[in-house]
Scaffold this motif. Structure first.
Motif, PDB file in Angstrom:
ATOM      1  N   GLY A  20      17.470  35.508  10.883  1.00  0.00           N
ATOM      2  CA  GLY A  20      16.565  34.521  11.459  1.00  0.00           C
ATOM      3  C   GLY A  20      15.922  33.610  10.439  1.00  0.00           C
ATOM      4  N   GLU A  21      16.384  33.644   9.198  1.00  0.00           N
ATOM      5  CA  GLU A  21      15.806  32.780   8.165  1.00  0.00           C
ATOM      6  C   GLU A  21      16.481  31.407   8.213  1.00  0.00           C
ATOM      7  OE1 GLU A  21      16.735  35.022   4.739  1.00  0.00           O
ATOM      8  OE2 GLU A  21      15.020  36.388   4.928  1.00  0.00           O
ATOM      9  N   PHE A  22      15.679  30.351   7.956  1.00  0.00           N
ATOM     10  CA  PHE A  22      16.196  28.979   7.975  1.00  0.00           C
ATOM     11  C   PHE A  22      17.123  28.750   6.776  1.00  0.00           C
ATOM     12  CE2 PHE A  22      12.475  28.353  10.657  1.00  0.00           C
ATOM     13  CZ  PHE A  22      12.997  27.562  11.672  1.00  0.00           C
ATOM     14  N   LEU A  23      18.299  28.227   7.094  1.00  0.00           N
ATOM     15  CA  LEU A  23      19.227  27.850   6.033  1.00  0.00           C
ATOM     16  C   LEU A  23      19.266  26.340   5.842  1.00  0.00           C
ATOM     17  CD1 LEU A  23      22.257  30.195   6.859  1.00  0.00           C
ATOM     18  CD2 LEU A  23      20.436  30.554   5.165  1.00  0.00           C
ATOM     19  N   ALA A  24      19.101  25.602   6.955  1.00  0.00           N
ATOM     20  CA  ALA A  24      19.179  24.139   6.851  1.00  0.00           C
ATOM     21  C   ALA A  24      18.460  23.505   8.022  1.00  0.00           C
ATOM     22  CB  ALA A  24      20.642  23.690   6.818  1.00  0.00           C
ATOM     23  N   TRP A  29      32.257  17.110  12.902  1.00  0.00           N
ATOM     24  CA  TRP A  29      31.724  18.072  13.880  1.00  0.00           C
ATOM     25  C   TRP A  29      30.775  19.024  13.178  1.00  0.00           C
ATOM     26  CZ3 TRP A  29      32.120  17.626  18.969  1.00  0.00           C
ATOM     27  CH2 TRP A  29      33.153  16.863  19.520  1.00  0.00           C
ATOM     28  N   ILE A  30      29.616  19.214  13.803  1.00  0.00           N
ATOM     29  CA  ILE A  30      28.573  20.050  13.207  1.00  0.00           C
ATOM     30  C   ILE A  30      28.083  21.049  14.259  1.00  0.00           C
ATOM     31  CG2 ILE A  30      26.294  20.085  12.126  1.00  0.00           C
ATOM     32  CD1 ILE A  30      26.813  17.156  11.318  1.00  0.00           C
ATOM     33  N   GLU A  31      27.937  22.307  13.877  1.00  0.00           N
ATOM     34  CA  GLU A  31      27.343  23.331  14.740  1.00  0.00           C
ATOM     35  C   GLU A  31      25.906  23.557  14.300  1.00  0.00           C
ATOM     36  OE1 GLU A  31      29.644  26.870  14.795  1.00  0.00           O
ATOM     37  OE2 GLU A  31      31.528  25.850  15.251  1.00  0.00           O
ATOM     38  N   ALA A  32      24.998  23.539  15.256  1.00  0.00           N
ATOM     39  CA  ALA A  32      23.581  23.719  14.922  1.00  0.00           C
ATOM     40  C   ALA A  32      22.813  24.147  16.176  1.00  0.00           C
ATOM     41  CB  ALA A  32      22.995  22.419  14.360  1.00  0.00           C
ATOM     42  N   GLU A  33      21.559  24.469  15.961  1.00  0.00           N
ATOM     43  CA  GLU A  33      20.655  24.843  17.063  1.00  0.00           C
ATOM     44  C   GLU A  33      19.566  23.788  17.184  1.00  0.00           C
ATOM     45  OE1 GLU A  33      17.205  28.179  17.994  1.00  0.00           O
ATOM     46  OE2 GLU A  33      18.972  28.786  16.811  1.00  0.00           O
ATOM     47  N   ILE A  34      19.255  23.414  18.426  1.00  0.00           N
ATOM     48  CA  ILE A  34      18.208  22.409  18.639  1.00  0.00           C
ATOM     49  C   ILE A  34      16.841  23.079  18.525  1.00  0.00           C
ATOM     50  CG2 ILE A  34      17.203  20.795  20.293  1.00  0.00           C
ATOM     51  CD1 ILE A  34      19.979  20.334  21.409  1.00  0.00           C
ATOM     52  N   ALA A  35      16.077  22.643  17.544  1.00  0.00           N
ATOM     53  CA  ALA A  35      14.742  23.209  17.331  1.00  0.00           C
ATOM     54  C   ALA A  35      13.667  22.360  17.973  1.00  0.00           C
ATOM     55  CB  ALA A  35      14.464  23.349  15.839  1.00  0.00           C
ATOM     56  N   TYR A  52      17.203   9.818  22.452  1.00  0.00           N
ATOM     57  CA  TYR A  52      16.911  11.234  22.224  1.00  0.00           C
ATOM     58  C   TYR A  52      16.789  11.483  20.724  1.00  0.00           C
ATOM     59  CZ  TYR A  52      17.802  12.639  27.067  1.00  0.00           C
ATOM     60  OH  TYR A  52      17.735  12.805  28.426  1.00  0.00           O
ATOM     61  N   TYR A  53      15.739  12.228  20.351  1.00  0.00           N
ATOM     62  CA  TYR A  53      15.515  12.587  18.957  1.00  0.00           C
ATOM     63  C   TYR A  53      15.433  14.110  18.836  1.00  0.00           C
ATOM     64  CZ  TYR A  53      14.322   7.641  18.581  1.00  0.00           C
ATOM     65  OH  TYR A  53      14.359   6.260  18.629  1.00  0.00           O
ATOM     66  N   PHE A  54      16.159  14.655  17.874  1.00  0.00           N
ATOM     67  CA  PHE A  54      16.253  16.105  17.738  1.00  0.00           C
ATOM     68  C   PHE A  54      15.924  16.533  16.309  1.00  0.00           C
ATOM     69  CE2 PHE A  54      19.580  14.661  20.689  1.00  0.00           C
ATOM     70  CZ  PHE A  54      19.179  15.299  21.867  1.00  0.00           C
ATOM     71  N   SER A  55      15.501  17.799  16.231  1.00  0.00           N
ATOM     72  CA  SER A  55      15.484  18.506  14.954  1.00  0.00           C
ATOM     73  C   SER A  55      16.515  19.617  15.080  1.00  0.00           C
ATOM     74  CB  SER A  55      14.106  19.124  14.679  1.00  0.00           C
ATOM     75  OG  SER A  55      13.170  18.119  14.387  1.00  0.00           O
ATOM     76  N   LEU A  56      17.496  19.591  14.180  1.00  0.00           N
ATOM     77  CA  LEU A  56      18.553  20.591  14.203  1.00  0.00           C
ATOM     78  C   LEU A  56      18.330  21.582  13.073  1.00  0.00           C
ATOM     79  CD1 LEU A  56      21.666  18.265  14.747  1.00  0.00           C
ATOM     80  CD2 LEU A  56      20.236  19.385  16.480  1.00  0.00           C
ATOM     81  N   ILE A  57      18.614  22.859  13.369  1.00  0.00           N
ATOM     82  CA  ILE A  57      18.429  23.889  12.343  1.00  0.00           C
ATOM     83  C   ILE A  57      19.610  24.840  12.351  1.00  0.00           C
ATOM     84  CG2 ILE A  57      15.892  23.829  12.436  1.00  0.00           C
ATOM     85  CD1 ILE A  57      16.016  26.376  14.164  1.00  0.00           C
ATOM     86  N   GLU A  58      19.724  25.608  11.272  1.00  0.00           N
ATOM     87  CA  GLU A  58      20.675  26.711  11.196  1.00  0.00           C
ATOM     88  C   GLU A  58      19.958  27.900  10.578  1.00  0.00           C
ATOM     89  OE1 GLU A  58      25.023  27.952   9.323  1.00  0.00           O
ATOM     90  OE2 GLU A  58      24.267  25.892   9.084  1.00  0.00           O
ATOM     91  N   LYS A  59      20.180  29.077  11.157  1.00  0.00           N
ATOM     92  CA  LYS A  59      19.550  30.298  10.671  1.00  0.00           C
ATOM     93  C   LYS A  59      20.623  31.297  10.298  1.00  0.00           C
ATOM     94  CE  LYS A  59      15.732  29.816  14.014  1.00  0.00           C
ATOM     95  NZ  LYS A  59      15.056  30.446  15.181  1.00  0.00           N
TER      96      LYS A  59
END
Length: 406
Positions: A52-56, A26-32, A41-48
């Motif tokens: 608001g700085e990008f971590l991953a 299980w992964i928590e992330a935000e859809i960018a 469906y193709y996604f770019s997932l990010i974490e800040k």
């Protein structure tokens, strides 16, 4: 020192992934970024971080074979969970392909996580709107007494727009209300930019609109979350024109509903709101007219009663005056009759006296006493000097006559 080719290195990394991620995680992330291609469906997932700085960042996908199952499981939430900016909790297979690199293959989605996140975001939006003093700003505006020009924000294909239009056009009172549709996305991640663009277009329009109505068809609470966005709510709150929200939801209220001048459940109810507003004005005019009519009728009846009283009083007074004058005239008539009788009597006496004198001095009467009259050439001879003795003349005594020198 040992060296690898790139392919060999990737094969090694692939084995590491397989050994360490044998099961899904299980992964928590935000859809960018989100895109649909050929059913996949193709996604770019990010974490800040909090600043608001990008971590991953990572790529993820949902294969077409899995899409139908996920949609059936989570329902309408699926569309919201695949939008840009949404926080998701996903069950993924972690893979590394020598040719395509690291990626996540999504096999399940936790809808409760996203719903909880949406609720938190909604509460944050409400708090921010209130802290900026915007929450009741649009509500403080004043509607015109009659709504005549309406700007409608909706999609041309939205069922709500059709319902709203028909309800306005076929209103039972026959009110003529001008509608102008401003097309906007009503669902999805384009709602924010589309609403902002349309709001600016309305405010810069040469037409002065009395009201703005936002309508769309029905939908789930997740669909409604597009109108919990801060930028959308802020546009409505700061709008200088009263906004009526009729975005079609019975069980929940969006932030956009909260900050609008008025909020109704359906597009049809939004149309009824406008028609009823105009009817209230018409009713007030009718009430004022009836009040004036009643007041005028009361005043007229009062004046009529006063006039009737005045007429009766005048009739009574005039009757009394006529009676008095009539009695006075009778007295004058009697007095005049008496005076006329007295004058007539006196005149008759005077006439009789004159008559007596005339009779007394009548030449014929005088001649009865032995006197005579001489007449010559058509005139009486009063002395002998006037008599022409050689001419014809007449001598008259009483009723006898004698001609001399005939």
């Amino acid at each position: 020192m040992k060296h690898f080719t790139l392919f060999e290195l990737h094969q090694f990394i692939e084995r590491v992934f397989l050994l360490n991620f044998e099961e899904e995680v299980w992964i928590e992330a935000e859809i960018a970024d989100s895109r649909l291609n050929n059913g996949n469906y193709y996604f770019s997932l990010i974490e800040k971080n909090e600043n608001g700085e990008f971590l991953a960042k990572a790529s993820a996908s949902i294969w077409r074979s899995q899409v139908m199952g996920l949609k059936k499981k989570v329902g309408n939430v699926f569309e919201k969970m695949t939008q840009v900016g949404t926080k998701v909790k996903i069950l993924s297979r972690v893979r590394f392909h020598p040719r395509y690199g690291y990626s996540l293959n999504i096999v399940d989605i936790d809808s409760d996580f996203t719903m909880g996140w949406l609720y938190i975001q909604k509460q944050k939006t409400i708090a921010q709107i209130k802290s900026e003093g915007l929450f009741d700003l649009n509500k403080k505006l004043v509607l015109p007494q009659v709504i005549q020009k309406v700007a409608v924000i909706s999609s041309e294909q939205a069922a709500g727009w059709g319902d709203f239009y028909r309800q306005i056009e076929n209103n039972s009172f026959g009110y003529k209300i001008t509608l102008q549709l401003f097309h906007s996305k009503m669902q999805g991640d384009q709602v924010r930019s589309s609403i902002t663009e349309v709001m600016n277009e309305i405010k810069s329009s040469p037409v002065h609109f009395d009201i703005i109505v936002i309508v769309r068809g029905g939908g789930s609470s997740v669909d409604l979350s597009d109108f919990d966005d801060y930028s959308v709510a802020k546009q409505i709150a700061e709008c200088p024109i009263p906004v009526v929200s009729g975005i079609g939801h019975d069980r929940d209220v969006s932030v956009s509903d909260m900050v609008s001048f008025a909020s109704v459940k359906t597009p049809t109810a939004a149309a009824e709101y406008i028609v009823n507003h105009n009817y209230q004005f018409e009713s007030s005019l009718i009430s004022i007219y009836q009040h004036i009519q009643q007041f005028a009728r009361t005043q007229i009846n009062g004046y009529r009663s006063n006039l009737s009283n005045i007429v009766n009083k005048l009739a009574l007074r005039s009757g009394n005056e006529v009676y008095k004058k009539s009695d006075h005239l009778k007295q004058q008539k009697l007095e005049l009759t008496r005076k006329m009788y007295t004058i007539s009597k006196e005149e008759w006496q005077r006439i009789n006296s004159i008559k007596s004198e005339i009779t007394l001095f009548n030449p014929i009467k005088i001649m009865d006493r032995g006197y005579s009259m001489i007449h010559q050439k058509g005139k009486w001879i009063k002395n002998l000097h006037s008599l022409e003795k050689d001419k014809k003349f007449s001598l008259r005594m009483n009723k006898d006559k004698i001609d001399i020198n005939d």
